[in-house]
Design an enzyme around this catalytic site. Structure first.
Site, mmCIF file in Angstrom:
data_model
loop_
_atom_site.group_PDB
_atom_site.id
_atom_site.type_symbol
_atom_site.label_atom_id
_atom_site.label_comp_id
_atom_site.label_asym_id
_atom_site.label_seq_id
_atom_site.Cartn_x
_atom_site.Cartn_y
_atom_site.Cartn_z
ATOM 1 C CG MET A 176 -1.942 -1.136 1.184
ATOM 2 S SD MET A 176 -2.866 -1.193 -0.361
ATOM 3 C CE MET A 176 -3.457 -2.871 -0.295
ATOM 4 C CB CYS A 177 4.473 1.814 -0.076
ATOM 5 S SG CYS A 177 5.256 2.530 1.327
ATOM 6 C CG HIS A 178 0.944 6.530 -2.211
ATOM 7 N ND1 HIS A 178 0.579 6.352 -0.894
ATOM 8 C CD2 HIS A 178 -0.202 6.742 -2.903
ATOM 9 C CE1 HIS A 178 -0.736 6.462 -0.795
ATOM 10 N NE2 HIS A 178 -1.237 6.696 -1.994
ATOM 11 C CG MET B 102 6.134 2.690 5.119
ATOM 12 S SD MET B 102 6.402 1.708 6.624
ATOM 13 C CE MET B 102 6.928 0.151 5.946
ATOM 14 C CD GLU B 103 8.961 5.509 0.842
ATOM 15 O OE1 GLU B 103 8.111 5.208 -0.009
ATOM 16 O OE2 GLU B 103 8.652 5.943 1.975
ATOM 17 C CG ASP C 292 23.509 -12.207 0.546
ATOM 18 O OD1 ASP C 292 23.255 -13.430 0.548
ATOM 19 O OD2 ASP C 292 23.968 -11.615 -0.449
#
Length: 165
Positions: A75-77, A115-116, A130
């Site tokens: 739901m992130c733009h 969120m970014e 990793d």
């Protein structure tokens, strides 16, 4: 469900309409960390990890993740970011090596970049893991958290010192 903006009248997920929101400067800072053993610490510092320069690759991964957050979080733009910075700081104590990661993100737009920043910090930490997992799979990632954000209708947020990890 009235309080949740990501649900429609049927209770199903939707992407919030931000077209009426004001365009303002938005910033966010998030942090994460990776705890590594002495061998990994020394190899990262000495540039001896076989996969390459761990911090350089992790930094690029963090920037790429910030730019692609809407591909990861449903739901992130999609946003046009104006800046992304990933920085590192080592904390060394007896038999304890902690890589602190800070992701700063900036835009001028209609929605925030929390969120970014969180995605960038997370992807940076995951990339360190990793690249070093062949040496030790026991590394610990986190905590990952929002430090602060500015701009927008809901105003600024800064994590209090009692909330900091």
């Amino acid at each position: 469900m009235r309080d949740f903006t990501h649900f429609n009248e049927q209770g199903r997920a939707k992407m919030v309409d931000i077209s009426e929101k004001s365009i303002t400067e938005r910033t966010a800072v998030a942090k994460s960390s990776v705890e590594v053993n002495k061998e990994i610490y020394e190899k990262i510092i000495g540039g001896k990890i076989r996969k390459g320069d761990v911090l350089a690759v992790a930094q690029i991964a963090g920037v790429m993740a910030a730019k692609n957050t809407s591909q990861w979080i449903p739901m992130c733009h999609p946003l046009s970011l104006t800046g992304v910075d990933i920085s590192f700081e080592w904390e060394e104590t007896r038999n304890h090596y902690l890589l602190h990661i800070e992701a700063s993100v900036k835009t001028t737009g209609r929605t925030g970049v929390e969120m970014e920043a969180l995605t960038a910090a997370s992807a940076t930490a995951l990339t360190v893991y990793d690249m070093c997992k062949a040496i030790d799979k026991g590394m610990v990632i986190g905590p990952t958290y929002l430090v602060k954000k500015t701009g927008g209708v809901h105003g600024d947020f800064e994590r209090s010192s009692s909330q900091k990890s």
